[in-house]
Design a protein around this motif. Sequence first.
Motif, PDB file in Angstrom:
ATOM      1  N   PHE A   1       0.771  -1.288   0.013  1.00  0.00           N
ATOM      2  CA  PHE A   1       0.084  -0.035   0.018  1.00  0.00           C
ATOM      3  C   PHE A   1       0.774   1.131   0.148  1.00  0.00           C
ATOM      4  CE2 PHE A   1      -2.311  -3.252   1.871  1.00  0.00           C
ATOM      5  CZ  PHE A   1      -3.745  -3.077   1.466  1.00  0.00           C
ATOM      6  N   GLN A   2       0.543   2.208  -0.783  1.00  0.00           N
ATOM      7  CA  GLN A   2       1.021   3.528  -0.639  1.00  0.00           C
ATOM      8  C   GLN A   2       0.052   4.368   0.317  1.00  0.00           C
ATOM      9  OE1 GLN A   2       1.405   5.025  -4.608  1.00  0.00           O
ATOM     10  NE2 GLN A   2       3.475   4.177  -4.808  1.00  0.00           N
ATOM     11  N   ASP A   3       0.472   4.576   1.540  1.00  0.00           N
ATOM     12  CA  ASP A   3      -0.740   5.058   2.453  1.00  0.00           C
ATOM     13  C   ASP A   3       0.130   6.438   2.984  1.00  0.00           C
ATOM     14  OD1 ASP A   3      -2.590   5.108   4.094  1.00  0.00           O
ATOM     15  OD2 ASP A   3      -2.190   3.084   4.914  1.00  0.00           O
ATOM     16  N   TYR A   4      -0.976   7.162   3.835  1.00  0.00           N
ATOM     17  CA  TYR A   4      -0.589   8.459   4.109  1.00  0.00           C
ATOM     18  C   TYR A   4       0.201   8.522   5.727  1.00  0.00           C
ATOM     19  CZ  TYR A   4      -4.614   8.719   1.218  1.00  0.00           C
ATOM     20  OH  TYR A   4      -5.455   8.542   0.058  1.00  0.00           O
ATOM     21  N   CYS A   5       0.483   7.388   6.154  1.00  0.00           N
ATOM     22  CA  CYS A   5       1.226   7.127   7.529  1.00  0.00           C
ATOM     23  C   CYS A   5       1.740   5.969   7.647  1.00  0.00           C
ATOM     24  CB  CYS A   5      -0.037   7.324   8.682  1.00  0.00           C
ATOM     25  SG  CYS A   5      -1.134   5.723   8.419  1.00  0.00           S
ATOM     26  N   PRO A   6       2.798   5.746   8.356  1.00  0.00           N
ATOM     27  CA  PRO A   6       3.452   4.430   8.636  1.00  0.00           C
ATOM     28  C   PRO A   6       2.500   3.506   9.102  1.00  0.00           C
ATOM     29  CG  PRO A   6       4.292   6.158  10.187  1.00  0.00           C
ATOM     30  CD  PRO A   6       3.339   6.717   9.305  1.00  0.00           C
TER      31      PRO A   6
ATOM     32  N   ALA B   1      -5.817   6.273  18.120  1.00  0.00           N
ATOM     33  CA  ALA B   1      -5.036   6.065  19.299  1.00  0.00           C
ATOM     34  C   ALA B   1      -5.029   7.434  20.156  1.00  0.00           C
ATOM     35  CB  ALA B   1      -3.484   6.054  18.794  1.00  0.00           C
ATOM     36  N   SER B   2      -6.105   7.607  20.736  1.00  0.00           N
ATOM     37  CA  SER B   2      -6.540   8.847  21.331  1.00  0.00           C
ATOM     38  C   SER B   2      -5.991   8.839  22.675  1.00  0.00           C
ATOM     39  CB  SER B   2      -8.009   9.241  21.423  1.00  0.00           C
ATOM     40  OG  SER B   2      -8.748   8.215  22.294  1.00  0.00           O
TER      41      SER B   2
ATOM     42  N   GLY C   1      -3.511   5.599  13.756  1.00  0.00           N
ATOM     43  CA  GLY C   1      -2.131   6.193  14.556  1.00  0.00           C
ATOM     44  C   GLY C   1      -1.790   7.564  14.363  1.00  0.00           C
ATOM     45  N   TYR C   2      -0.383   7.683  14.300  1.00  0.00           N
ATOM     46  CA  TYR C   2       0.201   8.779  14.253  1.00  0.00           C
ATOM     47  C   TYR C   2       1.169   8.930  12.931  1.00  0.00           C
ATOM     48  CZ  TYR C   2      -0.822   8.479  19.451  1.00  0.00           C
ATOM     49  OH  TYR C   2      -1.319   8.271  20.617  1.00  0.00           O
ATOM     50  N   PHE C   3       1.698  10.133  12.916  1.00  0.00           N
ATOM     51  CA  PHE C   3       2.625  10.672  11.994  1.00  0.00           C
ATOM     52  C   PHE C   3       1.978  10.482  10.627  1.00  0.00           C
ATOM     53  CE2 PHE C   3       4.971   7.958  15.218  1.00  0.00           C
ATOM     54  CZ  PHE C   3       5.375   8.837  15.866  1.00  0.00           C
ATOM     55  N   TRP C   4       0.832  11.467  10.516  1.00  0.00           N
ATOM     56  CA  TRP C   4       0.309  11.107   9.200  1.00  0.00           C
ATOM     57  C   TRP C   4       0.853  12.364   8.137  1.00  0.00           C
ATOM     58  CZ3 TRP C   4      -3.672   8.120   8.187  1.00  0.00           C
ATOM     59  CH2 TRP C   4      -4.356   7.363   9.305  1.00  0.00           C
ATOM     60  N   LYS C   5       0.632  11.961   6.963  1.00  0.00           N
ATOM     61  CA  LYS C   5       1.485  13.166   5.877  1.00  0.00           C
ATOM     62  C   LYS C   5       0.884  14.260   5.961  1.00  0.00           C
ATOM     63  CE  LYS C   5       2.434  10.839   2.035  1.00  0.00           C
ATOM     64  NZ  LYS C   5       2.110  10.382   0.613  1.00  0.00           N
ATOM     65  N   GLY C   6       1.685  15.297   6.068  1.00  0.00           N
ATOM     66  CA  GLY C   6       1.282  16.727   6.198  1.00  0.00           C
ATOM     67  C   GLY C   6       1.138  17.173   7.682  1.00  0.00           C
ATOM     68  N   ASP C   7       1.301  16.454   8.753  1.00  0.00           N
ATOM     69  CA  ASP C   7       1.011  16.588   9.865  1.00  0.00           C
ATOM     70  C   ASP C   7       2.353  17.495  10.553  1.00  0.00           C
ATOM     71  OD1 ASP C   7      -1.240  15.439  10.412  1.00  0.00           O
ATOM     72  OD2 ASP C   7      -0.744  13.877  11.461  1.00  0.00           O
ATOM     73  N   ASP C   8       2.257  18.335  11.447  1.00  0.00           N
ATOM     74  CA  ASP C   8       3.425  18.732  12.083  1.00  0.00           C
ATOM     75  C   ASP C   8       3.904  17.660  13.008  1.00  0.00           C
ATOM     76  OD1 ASP C   8       5.336  20.207  13.685  1.00  0.00           O
ATOM     77  OD2 ASP C   8       3.762  21.830  14.056  1.00  0.00           O
ATOM     78  N   LEU C   9       5.142  17.212  12.973  1.00  0.00           N
ATOM     79  CA  LEU C   9       5.770  16.131  13.338  1.00  0.00           C
ATOM     80  C   LEU C   9       6.638  16.452  14.459  1.00  0.00           C
ATOM     81  CD1 LEU C   9       6.324  13.591  10.513  1.00  0.00           C
ATOM     82  CD2 LEU C   9       4.536  13.764  11.963  1.00  0.00           C
TER      83      LEU C   9
END
Length: 253
Positions: free
Chosen positions: A21-26, A46-47, A67-75
């Motif tokens: 898959f080419q996804d928006y997050c790891p 994961a709230s 989960g976390y670390f979505w593409k475009g998020d402030d990391l």
Amino acid sequence: MTVQLFDLVALCDQLMQPWRFQDYCPNGLQVEGRDRVNKIVTGVTASQALIKVAIAQKADVILVHHGYFWKGDDLRIKGMLRHRLGALLKNDISLLAYHLPLDAQPDFGNNVRLAQVLGLQVTGPMDPGQELSMGLIGRLPTPMTGKEFSNHLQKKLGRTPLHIAGKKKQIETIAWCTGAAQGFIDKASELKVDAYLTGEISEPTTHVARETGIHFFAAGHHATERYGVQALGERLADELNIEHQFIDIDNPA
């Protein structure tokens, strides 16, 4: 019984095949905790609320769809992300997340499990001929009016869906894709099904439904995506002989 964390991760990756898959997050292991696992807690997102319950339940691993670390998020690790990661690290809890792989998994993914909950008969993918398809097409257990199907959704999912009425009085065929897949309404219309079901609605969706004549149902992002992660957790618990608990953090979206 306990298992090695990386044996659990290896089994998850084997079942989910995230490399396809080419996804928006790891996808996979996002936060590494203790190296032995006795209990998994599953949830949709994961709230902080899910993490709090997992800590109280003495979970070793939290497994989610979002989960976390979505593409475009402030990391940068600050604010809400700092508090979430801090709670996981302080309590030595691992976080695993599978996004698109959990939607498409053919045996216990979100779309196939939603079909089982609603009694829908799967007849094929929304993308015929493609190896990976996010959505499915099928038939209702029995023909229903739009109102009857709305009532069916409310009874099975526990929330009243938003319904944009189509042209046909009776719905027999349907396409569906869980979560925020309202953009697939164009594809559903091209497939000539009577209705399209997803989690969310956007402003253009109403006009597409009205102008193409397809029935449209938005039954909730959270409500439509509760079932795949539960099934994955149950599969892991059975194969590895560990404890599993699903935590449903209420979300009206």
